[in-house]
Enzyme design. Sequence first.
Site, PDB file in Angstrom:
ATOM      1  N   HIS A  24      -6.084   2.865   2.030  1.00 37.35           N
ATOM      2  CA  HIS A  24      -5.349   4.024   2.520  1.00 37.35           C
ATOM      3  C   HIS A  24      -5.952   4.621   3.790  1.00 37.35           C
ATOM      4  O   HIS A  24      -5.255   4.836   4.784  1.00 37.35           O
ATOM      5  CB  HIS A  24      -5.302   5.118   1.454  1.00 37.35           C
ATOM      6  CG  HIS A  24      -4.695   4.688   0.159  1.00 37.35           C
ATOM      7  ND1 HIS A  24      -3.765   3.673   0.055  1.00 37.35           N
ATOM      8  CD2 HIS A  24      -4.880   5.137  -1.109  1.00 37.35           C
ATOM      9  CE1 HIS A  24      -3.415   3.531  -1.205  1.00 37.35           C
ATOM     10  NE2 HIS A  24      -4.078   4.390  -1.929  1.00 37.35           N
TER      11      HIS A  24
ATOM     12  N   ASP B 121       0.891  -1.155   0.000  1.00 39.86           N
ATOM     13  CA  ASP B 121       0.000   0.000   0.000  1.00 39.86           C
ATOM     14  C   ASP B 121       0.930   1.205   0.000  1.00 39.86           C
ATOM     15  O   ASP B 121       1.544   1.516   1.012  1.00 39.86           O
ATOM     16  CB  ASP B 121      -0.905   0.005   1.239  1.00 39.86           C
ATOM     17  CG  ASP B 121      -1.883   1.179   1.248  1.00 39.86           C
ATOM     18  OD1 ASP B 121      -1.622   2.174   0.541  1.00 39.86           O
ATOM     19  OD2 ASP B 121      -2.883   1.127   1.985  1.00 39.86           O
ATOM     20  N   HIS B 122       1.046   1.867  -1.145  1.00 39.57           N
ATOM     21  CA  HIS B 122       2.084   2.890  -1.268  1.00 39.57           C
ATOM     22  C   HIS B 122       1.903   4.047  -0.293  1.00 39.57           C
ATOM     23  O   HIS B 122       2.842   4.763   0.007  1.00 39.57           O
ATOM     24  CB  HIS B 122       2.164   3.407  -2.712  1.00 39.57           C
ATOM     25  CG  HIS B 122       1.039   4.312  -3.091  1.00 39.57           C
ATOM     26  ND1 HIS B 122      -0.139   3.853  -3.620  1.00 39.57           N
ATOM     27  CD2 HIS B 122       0.923   5.659  -3.030  1.00 39.57           C
ATOM     28  CE1 HIS B 122      -0.942   4.868  -3.861  1.00 39.57           C
ATOM     29  NE2 HIS B 122      -0.333   5.979  -3.521  1.00 39.57           N
TER      30      HIS B 122
END
Length: 509
Positions: free
Chosen positions: A260, A197-198
Amino acid sequence: MTAVTENPLAEGLERLPVRPTALVIFGATGDLAHRKLLPALYNLAHEGALPERFELVAVSRSHHADEEFQAIARESVQRFSRTKPDPAVLDGLLAEMRYIPGLFDDDSVYGDLGRALDELDDKAGYPLSRVFYLATAPQFFPIIIGELGKAGLNATAEGGASRVVIEKPFGYDLASARGLNAEVLEVFDESQVFRIDHYLGKETVQNLMAFRFANALFEPVWNRNYVDHVQITAAEDIGIEGRAGYYEGAGALRDLVQNHMLQLLALLTMEPPTAFEANRLRDEKLKVLEAIVPPDLASVPTMAMRAQYGPGGQGGVRVRGYREEDGVAPDSRTETYAALRLRISNWRWAGVPFYLRTGKRLARKITEIAVTLKPVPHLAFSQEGSLGVQPNQLVLTLQPNEGVSLRLGAKIPGTRMSIRPVNMEFLYNTAFLSQSPEAYERLIVDAMRGDATLFTRNDEIEALWGIIDPILTAWKQDTTTPIPQYPAGSQGPPEASSLLEPGHVWRRL
């Protein structure tokens, strides 16, 4: 970098070396590799962060010779690198890059890949660690995983390691996430799997952990006794940017909230881990995610709402509504805006409402967390002097202007005791006078290092989907209730205020 061993939260991360590695990018001609991965690798090379022996292998369906793909990679770096490319560094990175064309379900591709990796081991004189990065569409994840296992590329060589990095979205709902987890764990051990999950690689997200656990100032009030409510906002001022094929099947809830935003909520509310180490940190995140009780279907309308952007003005330009976008059905019920009210059923946070909202085509682009404290119990000032008193509010801005601000009450200069709110501010770039690395730079190095701290574990993935799944189900079943519309460039749908408890208002974008 030197590890700060006096603080147990800082231990572990810098002590893991980056071994000589062969990085294999599946989907190397795709948009993610073009815009993010290849430029990130260049910047790591420029900063000397790659291991002394680093080999890059690209796998994709397009047919190119090695030299042709090297030219494509060069153009990607020159266009999207955050720093101006140094020709010598770029040449060194790309000179030995190998390209393997073929379909992802073709056994011969993995035979070619295995031989190429064996040749690189022979060239080095020892086994390189192998990192397989799945930068493909999600439907190829189980295919590639299965083929890697069939070819024996999941095995860890003596002195090396074999790891797989899997991009989001990991699953489409809870059932598909569980199914994908089962397929992945049939081939790879959990310790070999890095679900990316960047957002967790962003400097300002990591700064959230530093803010919480390196400062004793806030811990005494970080609980239900002092916090009135929390708002987490991820607003975008753009539309779907020609991505109707993806967005129609995803929507705002899957695209941003499930991963996110719930990750931000977990980092904000989890208990302090005993060490900044992968499983200890993820154990604490899992505990708080499991304490968020998923809604039953009947209660979804009272704690979640969805909407779509309509026509409006954005930056002085007239823009189309979502249903008018190319590739979007005129009767689409896919949400471009989602808002939730969640509660955490544990000792620290019981009774505190957490509001999450995300949307496209809103007034501005901003991602922030606003923690509003309870009002002071008694005001000794006169009624006139107390008019400017507002509850203290701590705002952590993650983008675009990274920083922290704290709202305080202060006396207005003059002969009267009159109060007005003022802000104390910390700006990330001003304080450190350096450019933040891209999130993918940090995460690629961590995957090569074998540090899973900023990656998502299998049980965590299922906990995230477990929170969202009932909302997705309720919205899918509701085929008649009109979807609220909000003008592009606005604050969002007025109907979102129905989720707020008395006395609460959404922060203005």
